[in-house]
Design a protein around this motif. Structure first.
Motif, PDB file in Angstrom:
ATOM      1  N   ARG A 136       0.829  -1.201   0.000  1.00 10.33           N
ATOM      2  CA  ARG A 136       0.000   0.000   0.000  1.00 10.33           C
ATOM      3  C   ARG A 136       0.867   1.255   0.000  1.00 10.33           C
ATOM      4  O   ARG A 136       1.968   1.262   0.549  1.00 10.33           O
ATOM      5  CB  ARG A 136      -0.911   0.019   1.233  1.00 10.33           C
ATOM      6  CG  ARG A 136      -2.018  -1.017   1.210  1.00 10.33           C
ATOM      7  CD  ARG A 136      -2.850  -0.932   2.477  1.00 10.33           C
ATOM      8  NE  ARG A 136      -3.823  -2.027   2.556  1.00 10.33           N
ATOM      9  CZ  ARG A 136      -4.603  -2.256   3.603  1.00 10.33           C
ATOM     10  NH1 ARG A 136      -4.532  -1.460   4.659  1.00 10.33           N
ATOM     11  NH2 ARG A 136      -5.447  -3.269   3.591  1.00 10.33           N
ATOM     12  N   PRO A 137       0.357   2.335  -0.585  1.00 15.14           N
ATOM     13  CA  PRO A 137       1.079   3.611  -0.503  1.00 15.14           C
ATOM     14  C   PRO A 137       0.986   4.169   0.917  1.00 15.14           C
ATOM     15  O   PRO A 137       0.226   3.651   1.746  1.00 15.14           O
ATOM     16  CB  PRO A 137       0.323   4.496  -1.504  1.00 15.14           C
ATOM     17  CG  PRO A 137      -1.059   3.925  -1.549  1.00 15.14           C
ATOM     18  CD  PRO A 137      -0.895   2.442  -1.356  1.00 15.14           C
ATOM     19  N   PRO A 138       1.742   5.212   1.231  1.00 15.03           N
ATOM     20  CA  PRO A 138       1.675   5.813   2.576  1.00 15.03           C
ATOM     21  C   PRO A 138       0.336   6.513   2.787  1.00 15.03           C
ATOM     22  O   PRO A 138       0.185   7.712   2.510  1.00 15.03           O
ATOM     23  CB  PRO A 138       2.852   6.792   2.590  1.00 15.03           C
ATOM     24  CG  PRO A 138       3.104   7.113   1.149  1.00 15.03           C
ATOM     25  CD  PRO A 138       2.749   5.871   0.382  1.00 15.03           C
ATOM     26  N   LEU A 139      -0.650   5.780   3.279  1.00 12.81           N
ATOM     27  CA  LEU A 139      -2.023   6.286   3.344  1.00 12.81           C
ATOM     28  C   LEU A 139      -2.150   7.489   4.271  1.00 12.81           C
ATOM     29  O   LEU A 139      -2.859   8.451   3.957  1.00 12.81           O
ATOM     30  CB  LEU A 139      -2.959   5.159   3.799  1.00 12.81           C
ATOM     31  CG  LEU A 139      -3.067   3.966   2.841  1.00 12.81           C
ATOM     32  CD1 LEU A 139      -4.013   2.919   3.402  1.00 12.81           C
ATOM     33  CD2 LEU A 139      -3.549   4.429   1.466  1.00 12.81           C
ATOM     34  N   ALA A 140      -1.500   7.432   5.430  1.00 16.48           N
ATOM     35  CA  ALA A 140      -1.641   8.541   6.387  1.00 16.48           C
ATOM     36  C   ALA A 140      -1.128   9.841   5.778  1.00 16.48           C
ATOM     37  O   ALA A 140      -1.774  10.903   5.898  1.00 16.48           O
ATOM     38  CB  ALA A 140      -0.879   8.218   7.673  1.00 16.48           C
ATOM     39  N   GLU A 141       0.015   9.783   5.087  1.00 15.36           N
ATOM     40  CA  GLU A 141       0.569  10.995   4.476  1.00 15.36           C
ATOM     41  C   GLU A 141      -0.322  11.500   3.341  1.00 15.36           C
ATOM     42  O   GLU A 141      -0.535  12.712   3.192  1.00 15.36           O
ATOM     43  CB  GLU A 141       1.982  10.705   3.949  1.00 15.36           C
ATOM     44  CG  GLU A 141       3.032  10.513   5.021  1.00 15.36           C
ATOM     45  CD  GLU A 141       2.967   9.139   5.682  1.00 15.36           C
ATOM     46  OE1 GLU A 141       2.152   8.306   5.227  1.00 15.36           O
ATOM     47  OE2 GLU A 141       3.712   8.899   6.647  1.00 15.36           O
ATOM     48  N   LEU A 142      -0.847  10.575   2.541  1.00 15.95           N
ATOM     49  CA  LEU A 142      -1.722  10.986   1.442  1.00 15.95           C
ATOM     50  C   LEU A 142      -3.029  11.572   1.960  1.00 15.95           C
ATOM     51  O   LEU A 142      -3.568  12.523   1.380  1.00 15.95           O
ATOM     52  CB  LEU A 142      -2.002   9.797   0.524  1.00 15.95           C
ATOM     53  CG  LEU A 142      -0.821   9.301  -0.310  1.00 15.95           C
ATOM     54  CD1 LEU A 142      -1.191   8.036  -1.073  1.00 15.95           C
ATOM     55  CD2 LEU A 142      -0.357  10.384  -1.288  1.00 15.95           C
ATOM     56  N   GLU A 143      -3.566  11.016   3.037  1.00 21.90           N
ATOM     57  CA  GLU A 143      -4.802  11.560   3.602  1.00 21.90           C
ATOM     58  C   GLU A 143      -4.573  12.957   4.165  1.00 21.90           C
ATOM     59  O   GLU A 143      -5.436  13.834   4.043  1.00 21.90           O
ATOM     60  CB  GLU A 143      -5.333  10.615   4.668  1.00 21.90           C
ATOM     61  CG  GLU A 143      -5.927   9.329   4.081  1.00 21.90           C
ATOM     62  CD  GLU A 143      -6.275   8.312   5.141  1.00 21.90           C
ATOM     63  OE1 GLU A 143      -5.960   8.556   6.333  1.00 21.90           O
ATOM     64  OE2 GLU A 143      -6.858   7.264   4.796  1.00 21.90           O
ATOM     65  N   ARG A 144      -3.404  13.186   4.798  1.00 21.63           N
ATOM     66  CA  ARG A 144      -3.092  14.545   5.258  1.00 21.63           C
ATOM     67  C   ARG A 144      -2.972  15.494   4.075  1.00 21.63           C
ATOM     68  O   ARG A 144      -3.418  16.656   4.144  1.00 21.63           O
ATOM     69  CB  ARG A 144      -1.798  14.548   6.076  1.00 21.63           C
ATOM     70  CG  ARG A 144      -1.959  14.093   7.514  1.00 21.63           C
ATOM     71  CD  ARG A 144      -0.760  14.482   8.355  1.00 21.63           C
ATOM     72  NE  ARG A 144       0.453  13.800   7.901  1.00 21.63           N
ATOM     73  CZ  ARG A 144       0.857  12.633   8.361  1.00 21.63           C
ATOM     74  NH1 ARG A 144       0.143  12.007   9.280  1.00 21.63           N
ATOM     75  NH2 ARG A 144       1.962  12.083   7.912  1.00 21.63           N
ATOM     76  N   MET A 145      -2.371  15.006   2.996  1.00 20.00           N
ATOM     77  CA  MET A 145      -2.249  15.843   1.803  1.00 20.00           C
ATOM     78  C   MET A 145      -3.619  16.200   1.246  1.00 20.00           C
ATOM     79  O   MET A 145      -3.863  17.344   0.831  1.00 20.00           O
ATOM     80  CB  MET A 145      -1.409  15.103   0.757  1.00 20.00           C
ATOM     81  CG  MET A 145      -1.193  15.896  -0.516  1.00 20.00           C
ATOM     82  SD  MET A 145      -0.169  15.006  -1.706  1.00 20.00           S
ATOM     83  CE  MET A 145      -0.296  16.131  -3.109  1.00 20.00           C
ATOM     84  N   LEU A 146      -4.522  15.230   1.227  1.00 14.22           N
ATOM     85  CA  LEU A 146      -5.881  15.513   0.770  1.00 14.22           C
ATOM     86  C   LEU A 146      -6.558  16.548   1.651  1.00 14.22           C
ATOM     87  O   LEU A 146      -7.198  17.483   1.159  1.00 14.22           O
ATOM     88  CB  LEU A 146      -6.699  14.221   0.765  1.00 14.22           C
ATOM     89  CG  LEU A 146      -6.544  13.299  -0.432  1.00 14.22           C
ATOM     90  CD1 LEU A 146      -7.273  11.984  -0.173  1.00 14.22           C
ATOM     91  CD2 LEU A 146      -7.097  13.957  -1.691  1.00 14.22           C
ATOM     92  N   ALA A 147      -6.429  16.369   2.960  1.00 22.56           N
ATOM     93  CA  ALA A 147      -7.069  17.310   3.887  1.00 22.56           C
ATOM     94  C   ALA A 147      -6.533  18.720   3.676  1.00 22.56           C
ATOM     95  O   ALA A 147      -7.308  19.688   3.608  1.00 22.56           O
ATOM     96  CB  ALA A 147      -6.839  16.857   5.327  1.00 22.56           C
ATOM     97  N   HIS A 148      -5.218  18.852   3.538  1.00 22.21           N
ATOM     98  CA  HIS A 148      -4.646  20.188   3.325  1.00 22.21           C
ATOM     99  C   HIS A 148      -5.037  20.744   1.960  1.00 22.21           C
ATOM    100  O   HIS A 148      -5.209  21.963   1.804  1.00 22.21           O
ATOM    101  CB  HIS A 148      -3.120  20.123   3.454  1.00 22.21           C
ATOM    102  CG  HIS A 148      -2.641  20.032   4.870  1.00 22.21           C
ATOM    103  ND1 HIS A 148      -1.691  19.140   5.294  1.00 22.21           N
ATOM    104  CD2 HIS A 148      -3.011  20.719   5.981  1.00 22.21           C
ATOM    105  CE1 HIS A 148      -1.471  19.286   6.588  1.00 22.21           C
ATOM    106  NE2 HIS A 148      -2.268  20.233   7.031  1.00 22.21           N
ATOM    107  N   SER A 149      -5.176  19.881   0.965  1.00 20.87           N
ATOM    108  CA  SER A 149      -5.584  20.363  -0.357  1.00 20.87           C
ATOM    109  C   SER A 149      -6.989  20.949  -0.318  1.00 20.87           C
ATOM    110  O   SER A 149      -7.246  22.018  -0.893  1.00 20.87           O
ATOM    111  CB  SER A 149      -5.518  19.215  -1.366  1.00 20.87           C
ATOM    112  OG  SER A 149      -4.206  18.739  -1.533  1.00 20.87           O
ATOM    113  N   TYR A 150      -7.911  20.260   0.343  1.00 15.58           N
ATOM    114  CA  TYR A 150      -9.269  20.800   0.455  1.00 15.58           C
ATOM    115  C   TYR A 150      -9.287  22.063   1.316  1.00 15.58           C
ATOM    116  O   TYR A 150     -10.074  22.990   1.068  1.00 15.58           O
ATOM    117  CB  TYR A 150     -10.211  19.743   1.029  1.00 15.58           C
ATOM    118  CG  TYR A 150     -10.689  18.753  -0.005  1.00 15.58           C
ATOM    119  CD1 TYR A 150     -11.524  19.144  -1.049  1.00 15.58           C
ATOM    120  CD2 TYR A 150     -10.294  17.417   0.044  1.00 15.58           C
ATOM    121  CE1 TYR A 150     -11.952  18.238  -2.008  1.00 15.58           C
ATOM    122  CE2 TYR A 150     -10.723  16.499  -0.919  1.00 15.58           C
ATOM    123  CZ  TYR A 150     -11.547  16.927  -1.939  1.00 15.58           C
ATOM    124  OH  TYR A 150     -11.974  16.025  -2.894  1.00 15.58           O
TER     125      TYR A 150
END
Length: 722
Positions: free
Chosen positions: A610-624
């Motif tokens: 799996r990709p680094p899910l926690a980091e990607l989810e933080r990136m999504l949150a900051h993007s929104y």
């Protein structure tokens, strides 16, 4: 009971059911005409031709509809003929199946447009195997001519029906968009109402992001239909309503700003509850508007009073202010939050006014440049030329599918009931998807649907019904299977099983009226097992796509920020500037949608890959969050300019643009932590009356720059080698 009836009515009047009816009627008309002219054998082959070319037939723009059918038509006919000619040559037939499968699944390079073509090509070969082997070349030629006739007649029918139903499809595309926004609003209301601990327990933020991604896909589908040649008053009205929905989405995203700060103050809990209920009530108004449009009725007047929101913010008990803080008091943040909910209220009111004809649509930006907003309809060789690298997912999926079909073909040859070997191949085709998550979903639905479909088909064939009745069964099965293919595959699996078994019986493959259900179930289980096993062969794990998805997201966010902040340099918004900003905003949301979908698919993958899910989810949150800040800034620049000192803002706007562009540059260094705000402009005093909004906009700029730097850190961590 009433809610179930309302849901059933919405399904019955939906665009996908209408499209299913089109395919069913087309199949019935084509098969009837061919039966009357050339007899039942030709009608059965023509029916196969219809079934083969229907997968690409979805509600679509009028332009390019015929050419969208052409690849399926032109490739399927020679494959149907070649398969019929090689029925007595085991090795040559296997070579054709494997080679054609590889070529067919390369259609994934064209994305959503190419996948239905892949299915059509595979259906041409598999249904050719369902018929008994021909005794002579003449029989193969006759069957191929009938197949080609049925396919061509349906292409004409599907193109004409799409044109005739275009006004209805436009309305239903808007209806689907309104319902998707309403679902998002209900979840957004829960974000206001539920405490933070309950939101974590129910994974509310993940649900919000998933709904945002689904909304982005739905809105692009709506753009393709609604924004095509908006030249008549009715088309302009619907296009204007869609643009209003797009603006409403921005305000919904902005409603998440400062909510955690306000929630931390006990005195504002009741205010949050009121605002959450207000958003959910507005969602109900949107659903009522959607139902009225679907039924062709005039929407009810919008009588929702907006002053209640301002009153709720004003009457909230004052909260203690933090000494030495350069942030505005929580009471002012709560008031700003209430106003943003008020903007959502205003957008709903405008939508209703547009639908009732009480407001003229403002769709000038798409009147002359609508081609820029819709997906291309021409076929291009560029996707095909770009996939010839070993890590390209379409290439690996094509190789995987070809190997799976080879294994299924070999297994079918050694089975004691080998007369039905095509059923294994059909199961592999419909179950094996480009990702493990989609394969697992199809696997479960296919098994359950086949079991139920075999029971239904067995009962139908046991009844010894006349051929004309069986043809009606095939027609109904085709319509249902086509209608629910992208909505609920379990229903499609049931209908497709009935369709395939009855159609095979009409073709003469079933010698006995009593169908041996156990064999079909075993074939299904074997096909599912092969598809599931080969989903791990040459896998395209989502982590291999992370770098390109992150780069796309950063580039889109930077472009959108640049154009949104440039609006402050304009004395008035012209069409050219609005067009550029709207296109950049679309790409920003679409890039986030692609990232959300990749994260969702990766949850079904083995943990080790799996990709680094926690980091990607933080990136999504900051993007929104960055999108939300830019929406708030844009709203002040365009709607409240009279309360801004634009001369004083030019410097902060330019500084913020440079800082965000530098942070989000794809070649920028990725620090482990966000740096401090260098050269941050001094924080201005927040006036109590808020008559001057300049300090508020400067604060939004500071926050946007900070979020962009957090995004820079998130991207670095997500791309760091494991």
């Amino acid at each position: 009971m009433k809610e179930h009836l309302r849901t059933a009515r919405r399904i019955a009047l939906s665009s996908y059911v209408a499209n299913g009816l089109v395919t069913a009627l087309g199949l019935l008309l084509v098969s009837t005409v061919v039966h009357l002219l050339f007899g039942p054998a030709a009608a059965a082959a023509a029916t196969v031709g219809v079934i083969v070319v229907t997968p690409p037939d979805q509600p679509a723009p009028r332009k390019g509809k015929f050419t969208h059918f052409l690849p399926a038509l032109l490739i399927a006919i020679p494959l149907f003929f070649a398969t019929g000619m090689l029925r007595h040559s085991t090795v040559e037939l296997g070579t054709l199946l494997v080679g054609a499968t590889f070529v067919a699944f390369l259609g994934a390079a064209w994305g959503k447009r190419g996948l239905p073509i892949s299915v059509s090509i595979m259906f041409a070969m598999i249904f050719a195997l369902a018929a008994p082997p021909a005794e002579s070349t003449r029989e193969v030629i006759d069957a191929t001519l009938a197949f080609a006739l049925g396919a061509f007649l349906y292409v004409l029918w599907g193109t004409a029906a799409n044109t005739l139903l275009n006004p209805r499809y436009r309305v239903l595309a808007l209806v689907d968009s309104l319902r998707a926004v309403a679902n998002l609003m209900r979840t957004q209301g829960m974000h206001f109402i539920l405490p933070a601990q309950e939101q974590q327990r129910t994974a509310l933020m993940g649900r919000l992001m998933k709904q945002q991604a689904a909304l982005a896909d739905q809105l692009q589908s709506a753009r393709n239909i609604l924004l095509e040649t908006p030249t008549t008053p009715r088309r302009l009205q619907l296009a204007g309503m869609l643009l209003q929905v797009l603006d409403m989405r921005d305000h919904l995203v902005a409603c998440a700003l400062d909510i955690d700060v306000v929630r931390a103050v006990p005195q504002h809990q009741e205010l949050l509850r009121v605002l959450g209920l207000e958003i959910q009530a507005l969602a109900g108004d949107l659903e009522a508007l959607a139902d009225a449009l679907m039924l062709g009725r005039e929407p009810p007047d919008f009588v929702h009073p907006r002053p209640a929101l301002a009153l709720a913010a004003v009457t909230a008990p004052p909260a203690p202010e933090l000494a030495g803080s350069d942030e505005p008091p929580p009471r002012q943040l709560a008031g700003a939050l209430a106003r943003r909910v008020g903007y959502v209220h205003d957008e709903v009111a405008r939508l209703v006014a547009l639908a009732r004809g009480a407001r003229a649509p403002d769709a000038e930006v798409v009147r002359t440049a609508w081609q820029l907003f819709v997906s291309p309809t021409k076929w291009s060789w560029r996707p095909f030329l770009s996939l010839w690298r070993w890590d390209a997912p379409p290439l690996r999926h094509a190789l995987r599918a070809a190997l799976a079909i080879a294994a299924g073909y070999l297994v079918g040859l050694v089975l004691p009931w080998g007369s039905h070997e095509y059923w294994i191949l059909l199961t592999i085709v419909v179950v094996l998807r480009g990702s493990l998550a989609q394969t697992l979903e199809r696997r479960n639905s296919r098994v359950a649907g086949t079991l139920l479909g075999c029971v239904i088909a067995g009962a139908i064939l046991y009844a010894h019904l006349p051929a004309t009745v069986l043809l009606l069964v095939v027609t109904a099965g085709q319509g249902i299977a086509h209608a629910f293919a992208l909505q609920r595959y379990l229903v499609t699996a049931v209908a497709a099983t009935v369709l395939a078994l009855v159609q095979a019986h009409l073709l003469g493959a079933a010698g006995s009226p009593v169908f041996q259900l156990a064999e079909r179930v075993m074939d299904t289980l074997i096909g599912v097992a092969i598809a599931w096993s080969f989903s791990y062969v040459l896998p395209s794990w989502e982590r291999t796509q992370v770098r390109s998805l992150v780069a796309r997201t950063l580039t889109a966010q930077a472009r959108h920020a640049q154009l949104a902040l440039a609006l402050g340099q304009l004395r008035e918004l012209d069409t050219k500037a609005e067009l550029a900003w709207r296109l950049a905003r679309r790409e920003a949301y679409d890039s986030l949608s692609a990232l959300v979908q990749a994260i969702q698919r990766s949850l079904s993958e083995p943990r080790a890959v799996r990709p680094p899910l926690a980091e990607l989810e933080r990136m999504l949150a900051h993007s929104y969050q960055l999108l939300a800040q830019l929406t708030a800034i844009k709203t002040m620049l365009l709607q409240r300019r009279d309360r801004l000192d634009l001369d004083q803002l030019q410097g902060p706007l330019e500084d913020a643009t440079r800082a965000i562009s530098a942070a989000l540059a794809t070649d920028a260094p990725r620090p482990d932590a966000a740096p401090a705000h260098e050269e941050a402009p001094p924080m201005l005093e927040f006036p109590d009356g808020e008559h001057d909004l300049t300090p508020w906009l400067v604060r939004r700029l500071r926050l946007a720059v900070g979020i962009a730097r957090e995004l820079q850190v998130d991207a670095g961590r997500a791309l760091r080698p494991a």
